[in-house]
Design a protein around this motif. Structure first.
Motif, PDB file in Angstrom:
ATOM      1  N   ASP A  41      44.341 -44.850 -15.292  1.00 28.05           N
ATOM      2  CA  ASP A  41      43.930 -45.265 -13.667  1.00 28.05           C
ATOM      3  C   ASP A  41      44.573 -44.308 -12.919  1.00 28.05           C
ATOM      4  N   THR A  42      44.926 -43.261 -13.345  1.00 26.41           N
ATOM      5  CA  THR A  42      45.437 -42.055 -12.457  1.00 26.41           C
ATOM      6  C   THR A  42      44.545 -41.024 -12.147  1.00 26.41           C
ATOM      7  N   GLY A  43      43.060 -41.058 -12.626  1.00 25.17           N
ATOM      8  CA  GLY A  43      42.293 -40.287 -12.257  1.00 25.17           C
ATOM      9  C   GLY A  43      41.679 -39.136 -13.123  1.00 25.17           C
ATOM     10  N   THR A  44      42.469 -39.200 -14.517  1.00 29.95           N
ATOM     11  CA  THR A  44      42.017 -38.298 -15.603  1.00 29.95           C
ATOM     12  C   THR A  44      40.656 -38.595 -16.155  1.00 29.95           C
ATOM     13  N   GLY A  69      40.455 -46.676  -7.385  1.00 26.18           N
ATOM     14  CA  GLY A  69      38.911 -46.323  -7.005  1.00 26.18           C
ATOM     15  C   GLY A  69      38.795 -44.815  -6.374  1.00 26.18           C
ATOM     16  N   VAL A  70      37.634 -44.507  -6.731  1.00 31.22           N
ATOM     17  CA  VAL A  70      37.622 -42.813  -6.160  1.00 31.22           C
ATOM     18  C   VAL A  70      36.307 -42.700  -5.556  1.00 31.22           C
ATOM     19  N   ALA A  71      36.453 -42.253  -4.181  1.00 31.07           N
ATOM     20  CA  ALA A  71      35.392 -41.852  -3.270  1.00 31.07           C
ATOM     21  C   ALA A  71      34.430 -40.932  -3.788  1.00 31.07           C
ATOM     22  N   ASP A  72      33.228 -40.876  -3.152  1.00 29.29           N
ATOM     23  CA  ASP A  72      32.105 -40.026  -3.905  1.00 29.29           C
ATOM     24  C   ASP A  72      32.498 -38.521  -3.709  1.00 29.29           C
ATOM     25  N   ILE A  73      32.873 -38.402  -2.492  1.00 33.53           N
ATOM     26  CA  ILE A  73      33.263 -37.027  -2.141  1.00 33.53           C
ATOM     27  C   ILE A  73      34.362 -36.357  -3.078  1.00 33.53           C
ATOM     28  N   ALA A  74      35.528 -37.173  -3.251  1.00 36.49           N
ATOM     29  CA  ALA A  74      36.648 -36.590  -4.004  1.00 36.49           C
ATOM     30  C   ALA A  74      36.014 -36.651  -5.538  1.00 36.49           C
ATOM     31  N   LEU A  75      35.135 -37.339  -6.227  1.00 36.46           N
ATOM     32  CA  LEU A  75      34.671 -37.315  -7.417  1.00 36.46           C
ATOM     33  C   LEU A  75      33.532 -35.804  -7.392  1.00 36.46           C
ATOM     34  N   GLN A  76      32.802 -35.705  -6.424  1.00 38.22           N
ATOM     35  CA  GLN A  76      31.966 -34.790  -6.366  1.00 38.22           C
ATOM     36  C   GLN A  76      32.653 -33.488  -6.307  1.00 38.22           C
ATOM     37  N   ASP A  77      33.854 -33.442  -5.539  1.00 39.87           N
ATOM     38  CA  ASP A  77      34.612 -32.008  -5.584  1.00 39.87           C
ATOM     39  C   ASP A  77      35.187 -31.643  -7.145  1.00 39.87           C
ATOM     40  N   ALA A  78      35.893 -33.065  -7.568  1.00 39.90           N
ATOM     41  CA  ALA A  78      36.548 -32.732  -8.972  1.00 39.90           C
ATOM     42  C   ALA A  78      35.139 -32.247  -9.962  1.00 39.90           C
ATOM     43  N   LEU A  79      34.267 -32.911 -10.185  1.00 40.16           N
ATOM     44  CA  LEU A  79      33.244 -32.486 -10.745  1.00 40.16           C
ATOM     45  C   LEU A  79      32.646 -31.058 -10.574  1.00 40.16           C
ATOM     46  N   THR A  80      32.499 -30.559  -9.376  1.00 42.07           N
ATOM     47  CA  THR A  80      32.190 -29.374  -8.994  1.00 42.07           C
ATOM     48  C   THR A  80      33.122 -28.101  -9.599  1.00 42.07           C
ATOM     49  N   SER A  81      34.182 -28.592  -9.417  1.00 42.19           N
ATOM     50  CA  SER A  81      35.285 -27.821  -9.669  1.00 42.19           C
ATOM     51  C   SER A  81      35.388 -27.564 -11.342  1.00 42.19           C
ATOM     52  N   ALA A  82      35.324 -28.620 -11.907  1.00 41.80           N
ATOM     53  CA  ALA A  82      35.280 -28.492 -13.424  1.00 41.80           C
ATOM     54  C   ALA A  82      34.020 -27.948 -14.014  1.00 41.80           C
ATOM     55  N   ILE A  83      32.813 -28.035 -13.352  1.00 41.54           N
ATOM     56  CA  ILE A  83      31.383 -27.400 -13.755  1.00 41.54           C
ATOM     57  C   ILE A  83      31.610 -25.776 -13.460  1.00 41.54           C
ATOM     58  N   GLU A  84      32.219 -25.425 -12.323  1.00 41.19           N
ATOM     59  CA  GLU A  84      32.384 -24.083 -12.017  1.00 41.19           C
ATOM     60  C   GLU A  84      33.533 -23.374 -12.896  1.00 41.19           C
ATOM     61  N   ASP A  85      34.547 -24.092 -13.137  1.00 41.39           N
ATOM     62  CA  ASP A  85      35.501 -23.451 -14.063  1.00 41.39           C
ATOM     63  C   ASP A  85      34.980 -23.212 -15.468  1.00 41.39           C
ATOM     64  N   ARG A  87      31.804 -45.298  -4.175  1.00 34.52           N
ATOM     65  CA  ARG A  87      32.980 -45.747  -4.627  1.00 34.52           C
ATOM     66  C   ARG A  87      32.864 -46.151  -6.196  1.00 34.52           C
ATOM     67  N   SER A  88      33.776 -45.262  -6.956  1.00 35.16           N
ATOM     68  CA  SER A  88      33.732 -45.649  -8.653  1.00 35.16           C
ATOM     69  C   SER A  88      35.090 -46.206  -8.913  1.00 35.16           C
ATOM     70  N   PRO A  89      35.145 -47.548  -9.660  1.00 34.49           N
ATOM     71  CA  PRO A  89      36.501 -47.848 -10.232  1.00 34.49           C
ATOM     72  C   PRO A  89      36.989 -46.911 -11.216  1.00 34.49           C
ATOM     73  N   ALA A  90      38.377 -46.721 -10.883  1.00 28.73           N
ATOM     74  CA  ALA A  90      38.906 -45.863 -12.109  1.00 28.73           C
ATOM     75  C   ALA A  90      39.985 -46.582 -12.631  1.00 28.73           C
ATOM     76  N   GLY A  91      39.778 -46.662 -14.212  1.00 32.12           N
ATOM     77  CA  GLY A  91      40.671 -47.090 -15.040  1.00 32.12           C
ATOM     78  C   GLY A  91      40.214 -46.771 -16.429  1.00 32.12           C
ATOM     79  N   GLN A  92      41.136 -47.065 -17.312  1.00 32.90           N
ATOM     80  CA  GLN A  92      40.801 -46.548 -18.705  1.00 32.90           C
ATOM     81  C   GLN A  92      39.411 -47.263 -19.255  1.00 32.90           C
TER      82      GLN A  92
END
Length: 129
Positions: free
Chosen positions: A120-123, A62-78, A91-96
């Motif tokens: 399931d590796t977070g991509t 699974g993925v915590a909200d803070i980790a996903l928000q940080d990853a999304l923020t990075s993708a959007i700002e990039d 918490r969001s389950p992560a899998g294909q």
């Protein structure tokens, strides 16, 4: 002896119908190309936005909200955007093929991101709406 011959008859004067038809069909073709270019450039009528990708750290499938928000923020700002605020599920389950939805404000506009995990590796990919 010599018979008087008729002079050559002038060539029949053609109408402008073929010319006008060619101009009209050319104009229609040009308008069609411009309409397709506008459709491709502006998207399909607002039903979706751009697709971004990223990667987030997965813990216990699974993925915590803070980790996903940080990853999304990075993708959007990039991609050139400015994130004002993001909220994702705790918490969001992560899998294909697993999906989660985040909401917030990007560039001063309401923003909804549909996050689809590719493995399931977070991509993930996120479609902005």
């Amino acid at each position: 002896m010599w018979a008087q011959q008729q002079p050559f008859a002038p060539a029949p004067k053609g109408g402008n119908g073929l010319t006008i038809t060619a101009i009209v069909l050319s104009g229609i073709a040009l308008l069609s190309v411009l309409a397709m270019a506008a459709f491709i450039f502006f998207g399909s009528g607002g039903s979706g936005g751009w697709v971004l990708s990223g990667k987030v750290t997965v813990v216990d499938k699974g993925v915590a909200d803070i980790a996903l928000q940080d990853a999304l923020t990075s993708a959007i700002e990039d991609d050139g955007g400015s994130v004002d605020h993001l909220e994702c599920p705790l918490r969001s389950p992560a899998g294909q093929g697993l999906v989660t939805v985040c909401h917030g404000s990007v560039d001063g506009w309401d923003w909804t991101g549909v996050v689809v995990f590719e493995d399931d590796t977070g991509t993930f990919i996120v479609t902005e709406h």
